[in-house]
Design a protein around this motif. Structure first.
Motif, PDB file in Angstrom:
ATOM      1  N   GLN A 156      11.792  31.916   8.919  1.00 15.71           N
ATOM      2  CA  GLN A 156      12.516  30.643   8.793  1.00 15.71           C
ATOM      3  C   GLN A 156      13.396  30.667   7.546  1.00 15.71           C
ATOM      4  OE1 GLN A 156      11.940  28.146  11.045  1.00 15.71           O
ATOM      5  NE2 GLN A 156      13.301  26.667  10.149  1.00 15.71           N
ATOM      6  N   GLY A 157      14.665  30.375   7.704  1.00 12.83           N
ATOM      7  CA  GLY A 157      15.584  30.320   6.580  1.00 12.83           C
ATOM      8  C   GLY A 157      16.092  31.670   6.108  1.00 12.83           C
ATOM      9  N   ALA A 158      15.773  32.728   6.830  1.00 15.02           N
ATOM     10  CA  ALA A 158      16.212  34.069   6.447  1.00 15.02           C
ATOM     11  C   ALA A 158      17.530  34.411   7.126  1.00 15.02           C
ATOM     12  CB  ALA A 158      15.160  35.101   6.830  1.00 15.02           C
ATOM     13  N   THR A 159      18.410  35.056   6.370  1.00 13.90           N
ATOM     14  CA  THR A 159      19.674  35.547   6.911  1.00 13.90           C
ATOM     15  C   THR A 159      19.846  36.981   6.453  1.00 13.90           C
ATOM     16  OG1 THR A 159      20.678  33.356   6.809  1.00 13.90           O
ATOM     17  CG2 THR A 159      22.182  35.222   6.956  1.00 13.90           C
ATOM     18  N   VAL A 160      20.105  37.874   7.406  1.00 19.30           N
ATOM     19  CA  VAL A 160      20.423  39.260   7.087  1.00 19.30           C
ATOM     20  C   VAL A 160      21.932  39.379   7.233  1.00 19.30           C
ATOM     21  CG1 VAL A 160      20.104  41.686   7.712  1.00 19.30           C
ATOM     22  CG2 VAL A 160      18.185  40.089   7.896  1.00 19.30           C
ATOM     23  N   LYS A 161      22.587  39.594   6.104  1.00 15.86           N
ATOM     24  CA  LYS A 161      24.049  39.646   6.065  1.00 15.86           C
ATOM     25  C   LYS A 161      24.462  41.108   5.868  1.00 15.86           C
ATOM     26  CE  LYS A 161      27.877  37.874   3.282  1.00 15.86           C
ATOM     27  NZ  LYS A 161      28.205  37.079   2.086  1.00 15.86           N
ATOM     28  N   GLN A 171      15.335  50.167   3.703  1.00 13.44           N
ATOM     29  CA  GLN A 171      14.959  51.539   4.059  1.00 13.44           C
ATOM     30  C   GLN A 171      13.532  51.849   3.623  1.00 13.44           C
ATOM     31  OE1 GLN A 171      18.073  53.709   2.058  1.00 13.44           O
ATOM     32  NE2 GLN A 171      19.487  53.537   3.796  1.00 13.44           N
ATOM     33  N   LYS A 172      13.179  51.444   2.387  1.00 14.09           N
ATOM     34  CA  LYS A 172      11.826  51.709   1.876  1.00 14.09           C
ATOM     35  C   LYS A 172      10.769  50.950   2.671  1.00 14.09           C
ATOM     36  CE  LYS A 172      12.995  52.803  -2.927  1.00 14.09           C
ATOM     37  NZ  LYS A 172      12.908  52.331  -4.329  1.00 14.09           N
ATOM     38  N   ALA A 173      11.034  49.688   2.995  1.00 12.03           N
ATOM     39  CA  ALA A 173      10.073  48.885   3.754  1.00 12.03           C
ATOM     40  C   ALA A 173       9.872  49.466   5.153  1.00 12.03           C
ATOM     41  CB  ALA A 173      10.549  47.435   3.840  1.00 12.03           C
ATOM     42  N   ILE A 174      10.958  49.878   5.789  1.00 10.71           N
ATOM     43  CA  ILE A 174      10.867  50.463   7.137  1.00 10.71           C
ATOM     44  C   ILE A 174      10.122  51.787   7.083  1.00 10.71           C
ATOM     45  CG2 ILE A 174      12.240  51.493   8.996  1.00 10.71           C
ATOM     46  CD1 ILE A 174      14.334  49.216   8.379  1.00 10.71           C
ATOM     47  N   ALA A 175      10.409  52.627   6.086  1.00  7.95           N
ATOM     48  CA  ALA A 175       9.719  53.915   5.949  1.00  7.95           C
ATOM     49  C   ALA A 175       8.226  53.713   5.705  1.00  7.95           C
ATOM     50  CB  ALA A 175      10.344  54.730   4.820  1.00  7.95           C
ATOM     51  N   ALA A 176       7.862  52.767   4.847  1.00  5.91           N
ATOM     52  CA  ALA A 176       6.443  52.498   4.562  1.00  5.91           C
ATOM     53  C   ALA A 176       5.732  51.979   5.805  1.00  5.91           C
ATOM     54  CB  ALA A 176       6.320  51.496   3.414  1.00  5.91           C
ATOM     55  N   CYS A 177       6.401  51.114   6.528  1.00  9.82           N
ATOM     56  CA  CYS A 177       5.826  50.558   7.755  1.00  9.82           C
ATOM     57  C   CYS A 177       5.584  51.666   8.781  1.00  9.82           C
ATOM     58  CB  CYS A 177       6.763  49.485   8.311  1.00  9.82           C
ATOM     59  SG  CYS A 177       6.156  48.648   9.780  1.00  9.82           S
ATOM     60  N   ALA A 178       6.578  52.524   8.983  1.00 15.81           N
ATOM     61  CA  ALA A 178       6.439  53.618   9.943  1.00 15.81           C
ATOM     62  C   ALA A 178       5.339  54.591   9.508  1.00 15.81           C
ATOM     63  CB  ALA A 178       7.770  54.348  10.101  1.00 15.81           C
ATOM     64  N   ALA A 179       5.278  54.899   8.205  1.00 14.87           N
ATOM     65  CA  ALA A 179       4.260  55.826   7.694  1.00 14.87           C
ATOM     66  C   ALA A 179       2.853  55.276   7.877  1.00 14.87           C
ATOM     67  CB  ALA A 179       4.517  56.123   6.219  1.00 14.87           C
ATOM     68  N   ALA A 180       2.709  53.959   7.860  1.00 13.98           N
ATOM     69  CA  ALA A 180       1.400  53.320   8.039  1.00 13.98           C
ATOM     70  C   ALA A 180       1.012  53.206   9.510  1.00 13.98           C
ATOM     71  CB  ALA A 180       1.411  51.939   7.390  1.00 13.98           C
ATOM     72  N   GLY A 181       1.890  53.645  10.404  1.00 14.14           N
ATOM     73  CA  GLY A 181       1.588  53.553  11.833  1.00 14.14           C
ATOM     74  C   GLY A 181       2.216  52.356  12.502  1.00 14.14           C
ATOM     75  N   GLY A 182       3.057  51.634  11.793  1.00 11.29           N
ATOM     76  CA  GLY A 182       3.774  50.507  12.384  1.00 11.29           C
ATOM     77  C   GLY A 182       3.317  49.177  11.842  1.00 11.29           C
ATOM     78  N   GLY A 183       4.075  48.151  12.216  1.00 15.33           N
ATOM     79  CA  GLY A 183       3.802  46.797  11.775  1.00 15.33           C
ATOM     80  C   GLY A 183       5.077  45.988  11.758  1.00 15.33           C
ATOM     81  N   VAL A 184       5.128  45.021  10.862  1.00 15.67           N
ATOM     82  CA  VAL A 184       6.258  44.093  10.781  1.00 15.67           C
ATOM     83  C   VAL A 184       6.920  44.214   9.418  1.00 15.67           C
ATOM     84  CG1 VAL A 184       6.936  41.663  10.816  1.00 15.67           C
ATOM     85  CG2 VAL A 184       5.158  42.480  12.371  1.00 15.67           C
ATOM     86  N   VAL A 185       8.224  44.480   9.421  1.00 16.63           N
ATOM     87  CA  VAL A 185       9.017  44.399   8.204  1.00 16.63           C
ATOM     88  C   VAL A 185       9.524  42.973   8.163  1.00 16.63           C
ATOM     89  CG1 VAL A 185      11.085  45.185   7.014  1.00 16.63           C
ATOM     90  CG2 VAL A 185       9.614  46.845   8.169  1.00 16.63           C
ATOM     91  N   ALA A 186       9.028  42.201   7.202  1.00 17.51           N
ATOM     92  CA  ALA A 186       9.294  40.767   7.148  1.00 17.51           C
ATOM     93  C   ALA A 186      10.408  40.444   6.167  1.00 17.51           C
ATOM     94  CB  ALA A 186       8.024  40.020   6.758  1.00 17.51           C
ATOM     95  N   VAL A 187      11.343  39.629   6.641  1.00 20.57           N
ATOM     96  CA  VAL A 187      12.448  39.159   5.813  1.00 20.57           C
ATOM     97  C   VAL A 187      12.202  37.672   5.564  1.00 20.57           C
ATOM     98  CG1 VAL A 187      14.947  38.933   5.608  1.00 20.57           C
ATOM     99  CG2 VAL A 187      13.978  40.832   6.930  1.00 20.57           C
ATOM    100  N   GLY A 188      11.980  37.301   4.314  1.00 19.49           N
ATOM    101  CA  GLY A 188      11.683  35.919   3.965  1.00 19.49           C
ATOM    102  C   GLY A 188      12.941  35.072   3.842  1.00 19.49           C
ATOM    103  N   ALA A 189      12.772  33.860   3.392  1.00 23.54           N
ATOM    104  CA  ALA A 189      13.892  32.928   3.251  1.00 23.54           C
ATOM    105  C   ALA A 189      14.895  33.449   2.234  1.00 23.54           C
ATOM    106  CB  ALA A 189      13.378  31.560   2.835  1.00 23.54           C
ATOM    107  N   GLY A 190      16.159  33.196   2.513  1.00 23.05           N
ATOM    108  CA  GLY A 190      17.240  33.610   1.631  1.00 23.05           C
ATOM    109  C   GLY A 190      18.249  34.449   2.384  1.00 23.05           C
ATOM    110  N   VAL A 191      19.272  34.879   1.659  1.00 24.30           N
ATOM    111  CA  VAL A 191      20.324  35.708   2.246  1.00 24.30           C
ATOM    112  C   VAL A 191      20.186  37.113   1.674  1.00 24.30           C
ATOM    113  CG1 VAL A 191      22.809  36.018   2.542  1.00 24.30           C
ATOM    114  CG2 VAL A 191      21.843  33.710   2.476  1.00 24.30           C
ATOM    115  N   PHE A 192      19.991  38.086   2.547  1.00 26.36           N
ATOM    116  CA  PHE A 192      19.791  39.475   2.152  1.00 26.36           C
ATOM    117  C   PHE A 192      20.994  40.291   2.582  1.00 26.36           C
ATOM    118  CE2 PHE A 192      15.654  37.578   2.442  1.00 26.36           C
ATOM    119  CZ  PHE A 192      14.942  38.134   1.402  1.00 26.36           C
TER     120      PHE A 192
END
Length: 128
Positions: A102-107, A64-85
């Motif tokens: 690569q190697g990222a899983t959103v669970k 939620q925080k990453a998406i809000a910051a991205c939207a407030a900045a005018g847009g961009g990419v919310v990046a999910v790195g390797a691992g299980v989130f």
């Protein structure tokens, strides 16, 4: 109007309108009109907002925080790195691209309480 009736009427009207009766014949024309979205070249890694890729820690607030910051900045990419989130619902905003690397899983959490309140929806005229 039923699907069969729409298809029948469309088949009758197509030659009169100069439209091919087989929709697959229009595929090239349709593909030419599609424009890929363009997102600003700004990265907002969920890990910088507190997400832990262990598959056990609830990362909903970090998303939620990453998406809000991205939207407030005018847009961009919310990046999910390797691992299980592990996360609850993800609500994207305009001009925000969620990208799992690569190697990222959103669970998603199996806890139904995280997805409340229920949202009235319709699917093929059935309501829930």
């Amino acid at each position: 109007m039923s699907l069969a009736r729409r298809r029948f009427l469309g088949t009758l009207a197509a030659p009169l309108l100069g439209v091919p009766s087989d929709p697959w014949q229009r595929m090239a024309e349709i593909l030419e009109r599609i424009q890929l979205p363009k997102f600003p070249d700004r990265q907002f890694p969920v890990s910088k907002f507190g997400a832990v890729p262990d598959g056990k820690t609830d990362c909903t607030v970090a998303f939620q925080k990453a998406i809000a910051a991205c939207a407030a900045a005018g847009g961009g990419v919310v990046a999910v790195g390797a691992g299980v989130f592990l996360t609850g619902p993800i609500h994207l905003k305009s001009n925000v691209n969620l990208r799992a690397g690569q190697g990222a899983t959103v669970k998603f959490s199996p806890d139904p309480a995280q997805y409340l309140p229920l949202v009235f929806t319709r699917w093929e005229a059935w309501s829930a």
